[in-house]
Design a protein around this motif. Structure first.
Motif, mmCIF file in Angstrom:
data_model
loop_
_atom_site.group_PDB
_atom_site.id
_atom_site.type_symbol
_atom_site.label_atom_id
_atom_site.label_comp_id
_atom_site.label_asym_id
_atom_site.label_seq_id
_atom_site.Cartn_x
_atom_site.Cartn_y
_atom_site.Cartn_z
ATOM 1 N N PHE A 17 34.337 33.333 34.219
ATOM 2 C CA PHE A 17 34.163 34.544 32.801
ATOM 3 C C PHE A 17 34.847 35.049 33.552
ATOM 4 O O PHE A 17 35.550 36.035 32.058
ATOM 5 C CB PHE A 17 33.106 34.105 32.669
ATOM 6 C CG PHE A 17 32.029 32.837 32.202
ATOM 7 C CD1 PHE A 17 32.426 32.666 30.627
ATOM 8 C CD2 PHE A 17 31.504 32.237 33.028
ATOM 9 C CE1 PHE A 17 31.648 31.525 30.120
ATOM 10 C CE2 PHE A 17 30.661 31.390 32.194
ATOM 11 C CZ PHE A 17 30.499 30.918 30.761
ATOM 12 N N LEU A 18 35.323 35.772 34.234
ATOM 13 C CA LEU A 18 35.857 37.105 34.525
ATOM 14 C C LEU A 18 37.133 36.928 35.014
ATOM 15 O O LEU A 18 38.080 37.439 33.984
ATOM 16 C CB LEU A 18 35.682 38.476 35.776
ATOM 17 C CG LEU A 18 36.184 38.823 36.126
ATOM 18 C CD1 LEU A 18 35.683 40.359 35.681
ATOM 19 C CD2 LEU A 18 35.609 39.467 37.934
ATOM 20 N N ALA A 19 37.536 35.439 35.317
ATOM 21 C CA ALA A 19 38.913 35.441 35.057
ATOM 22 C C ALA A 19 39.759 35.634 33.733
ATOM 23 O O ALA A 19 40.910 35.468 33.551
ATOM 24 C CB ALA A 19 39.315 34.448 36.425
ATOM 25 N N LEU A 20 38.660 34.845 32.631
ATOM 26 C CA LEU A 20 39.202 34.170 31.879
ATOM 27 C C LEU A 20 39.999 35.505 30.678
ATOM 28 O O LEU A 20 40.701 35.145 30.433
ATOM 29 C CB LEU A 20 38.261 33.803 30.686
ATOM 30 C CG LEU A 20 38.045 31.846 30.356
ATOM 31 C CD1 LEU A 20 36.543 31.896 29.915
ATOM 32 C CD2 LEU A 20 39.336 32.157 30.587
ATOM 33 N N THR A 21 39.709 36.292 31.522
ATOM 34 C CA THR A 21 39.718 37.907 30.541
ATOM 35 C C THR A 21 41.372 39.091 31.152
ATOM 36 O O THR A 21 41.360 40.092 30.893
ATOM 37 C CB THR A 21 38.382 39.581 30.968
ATOM 38 O OG1 THR A 21 38.174 39.367 32.778
ATOM 39 C CG2 THR A 21 37.246 38.547 30.543
ATOM 40 N N LYS A 22 41.488 37.454 32.474
ATOM 41 C CA LYS A 22 42.757 38.416 32.890
ATOM 42 C C LYS A 22 43.299 40.237 33.256
ATOM 43 O O LYS A 22 43.097 41.339 33.428
ATOM 44 C CB LYS A 22 44.010 38.439 31.616
ATOM 45 C CG LYS A 22 44.062 36.701 31.553
ATOM 46 C CD LYS A 22 45.474 36.516 30.622
ATOM 47 C CE LYS A 22 45.935 35.580 29.926
ATOM 48 N NZ LYS A 22 47.135 35.347 29.661
ATOM 49 N N PRO A 23 41.937 40.142 34.258
ATOM 50 C CA PRO A 23 41.008 41.735 34.968
ATOM 51 C C PRO A 23 42.417 42.614 35.360
ATOM 52 O O PRO A 23 42.364 44.069 35.309
ATOM 53 C CB PRO A 23 40.377 41.728 35.603
ATOM 54 C CG PRO A 23 40.413 39.682 35.626
ATOM 55 C CD PRO A 23 41.281 39.428 34.924
ATOM 56 N N ARG A 24 43.563 41.978 36.115
ATOM 57 C CA ARG A 24 44.764 42.326 35.928
ATOM 58 C C ARG A 24 45.618 42.994 34.588
ATOM 59 O O ARG A 24 46.669 44.113 35.150
ATOM 60 C CB ARG A 24 45.114 41.585 37.410
ATOM 61 C CG ARG A 24 45.410 41.323 38.666
ATOM 62 C CD ARG A 24 46.374 40.305 38.993
ATOM 63 N NE ARG A 24 47.156 40.864 39.929
ATOM 64 C CZ ARG A 24 47.812 40.393 40.503
ATOM 65 N NH1 ARG A 24 47.962 39.360 40.346
ATOM 66 N NH2 ARG A 24 49.400 41.163 40.711
ATOM 67 N N VAL A 25 45.544 42.193 33.767
ATOM 68 C CA VAL A 25 46.212 42.625 32.746
ATOM 69 C C VAL A 25 45.925 43.840 31.701
ATOM 70 O O VAL A 25 46.575 44.563 31.873
ATOM 71 C CB VAL A 25 46.650 41.604 31.749
ATOM 72 C CG1 VAL A 25 47.024 42.033 30.878
ATOM 73 C CG2 VAL A 25 47.342 40.702 32.409
ATOM 74 N N MET A 26 44.435 43.884 31.959
ATOM 75 C CA MET A 26 43.105 44.645 31.319
ATOM 76 C C MET A 26 43.365 45.827 32.115
ATOM 77 O O MET A 26 43.066 46.902 31.012
ATOM 78 C CB MET A 26 41.851 44.451 31.275
ATOM 79 C CG MET A 26 40.798 45.211 30.521
ATOM 80 S SD MET A 26 39.005 44.694 31.444
ATOM 81 C CE MET A 26 39.285 42.702 30.718
ATOM 82 N N THR A 27 43.898 45.807 33.115
ATOM 83 C CA THR A 27 43.642 47.466 34.007
ATOM 84 C C THR A 27 44.996 48.707 33.190
ATOM 85 O O THR A 27 44.695 49.939 32.509
ATOM 86 C CB THR A 27 45.177 47.221 35.642
ATOM 87 O OG1 THR A 27 43.306 46.492 36.362
ATOM 88 C CG2 THR A 27 44.119 48.568 35.766
ATOM 89 N N LEU A 28 45.628 47.716 33.074
ATOM 90 C CA LEU A 28 46.810 48.739 32.803
ATOM 91 C C LEU A 28 46.389 48.992 31.115
ATOM 92 O O LEU A 28 46.873 50.253 30.279
ATOM 93 C CB LEU A 28 48.640 47.716 31.959
ATOM 94 C CG LEU A 28 49.359 48.732 31.929
ATOM 95 C CD1 LEU A 28 49.929 50.235 32.048
ATOM 96 C CD2 LEU A 28 50.430 47.278 31.049
ATOM 97 N N VAL A 29 45.389 48.171 30.357
ATOM 98 C CA VAL A 29 45.500 47.649 28.709
ATOM 99 C C VAL A 29 44.335 49.238 28.766
ATOM 100 O O VAL A 29 44.012 49.739 28.065
ATOM 101 C CB VAL A 29 44.841 46.850 28.159
ATOM 102 C CG1 VAL A 29 43.907 47.157 26.939
ATOM 103 C CG2 VAL A 29 45.613 45.605 27.942
#
Length: 301
Positions: A17-29
């Motif tokens: 479920f965490l991977a679904l959120t694309k955490p690496r991309v989310m960092t910049l967001v």
């Protein structure tokens, strides 16, 4: 029973479920949203400020989850996305859909209750734009998908600003324009060295449809107005000299790398070092630029 069949019978883990959120991309967001909040005039209680940034993160995660739900078939045939939870068989599509919708609704409602409903409306617009306009409508239909769809990733600083002020003004709109113009050269640099993946999946990304030469020209073409948008807050008196120097220097570096990409004639990914350098620097570029804006704001305060 095959490994693939067995994997569908197992419940998804929290990591999936965490991977679904694309955490690496989310960092910049999250970072650009935080910067928008920090430079906005006015004051927001730290708890409410944290909640606003959390809502931006949850909204971005919801959009990413719904993107992967809709594009599970594409992800399955692309090498760089085949290990994601859905194509790898670690999660069923219905779970991803429910997770994405639930996360999105929760983030918008919480933003409205914690800050104001204008910020919540902009957050909702960003999620819907990414899912409906970019993912569903544009991505499989036109090589301009990332140009128009790039607006989805440009919303965070506007949302952060709106969480404090309840409105939008010139500076956050310039930051929106900056990210909007930054997205094509950033993403096209990536798509040049993963072109075969998009071609295999039938996604009409610009390198697939128009070729590498035309894509490199477009990267350079978009870099010029992007640099202008980056310097505009200083030129218009909305940011100080510290930011102006940082924006000018970083944009010149970006332009230099874009020129190197334009000059490169390589067709094989192994020979696309300028493209890989530009892609890596483009991420640093936004982090450094928005960080400089916050420091400049604090110095002037």
């Amino acid at each position: 029973m095959t490994t693939q069949t067995l994997s569908y019978s197992l419940p998804a883990e929290w990591r999936d479920f965490l991977a679904l959120t694309k955490p690496r991309v989310m960092t910049l967001v999250v970072f650009t949203g935080l910067c928008g909040l920090l430079v906005a005039p006015g004051h927001l209680h730290p708890v409410l400020g944290f909640t606003a940034i959390l809502c931006i993160a949850l909204g971005a995660g919801a959009a990413a989850a719904l993107n992967q739900w809709y594009e599970a078939d594409l992800d399955a045939v692309m090498k760089r996305t085949a290990s994601r939870p859905l194509p790898a068989g670690r999660m069923d599509r219905q779970s991803a859909l429910h997770f994405g919708v639930g996360l999105g609704v929760f983030s918008v409602v919480l933003m409205g209750v914690a800050t104001n409903w204008f910020a919540a409306a902009v957050l909702a617009a960003s999620i819907l734009f990414y899912v409906l306009v970019y993912t569903v409508w544009l991505k499989r239909r036109t090589p301009q998908n990332i140009v128009i769809g790039g607006a989805a990733g440009a919303f965070p600083p506007l949302i952060g600003w709106a969480a404090v002020t309840g409105d939008a003004s010139t500076l956050p709109l310039l930051l929106f324009a900056l990210i909007f113009l930054w997205t094509p050269p950033h993403f096209w640099a990536l798509s040049l060295f993963v072109r075969s993946d998009y071609a295999k999946a039938g996604v009409p990304m610009l390198p697939v449809v128009a070729g590498a030469r035309a894509t490199r020209a477009q990267i350079l073409l978009y870099t010029v107005p992007m640099a202008a948008a980056a310097v505009a807050p200083w030129a218009l008196g909305l940011a100080g000299l510290l930011y102006g120097i940082a924006a000018g220097a970083l944009s010149l570096l970006f332009l230099g790398l874009a020129v190197q990409v334009f000059a490169n004639q390589a067709t094989e990914p192994a020979q696309m070092k300028p493209e890989k350098r530009l892609f890596a620097f483009s991420i640093l570029y936004l982090f450094a630029l928005f960080g400089a804006l916050v420091v400049d704001h604090w110095v002037a305060a």
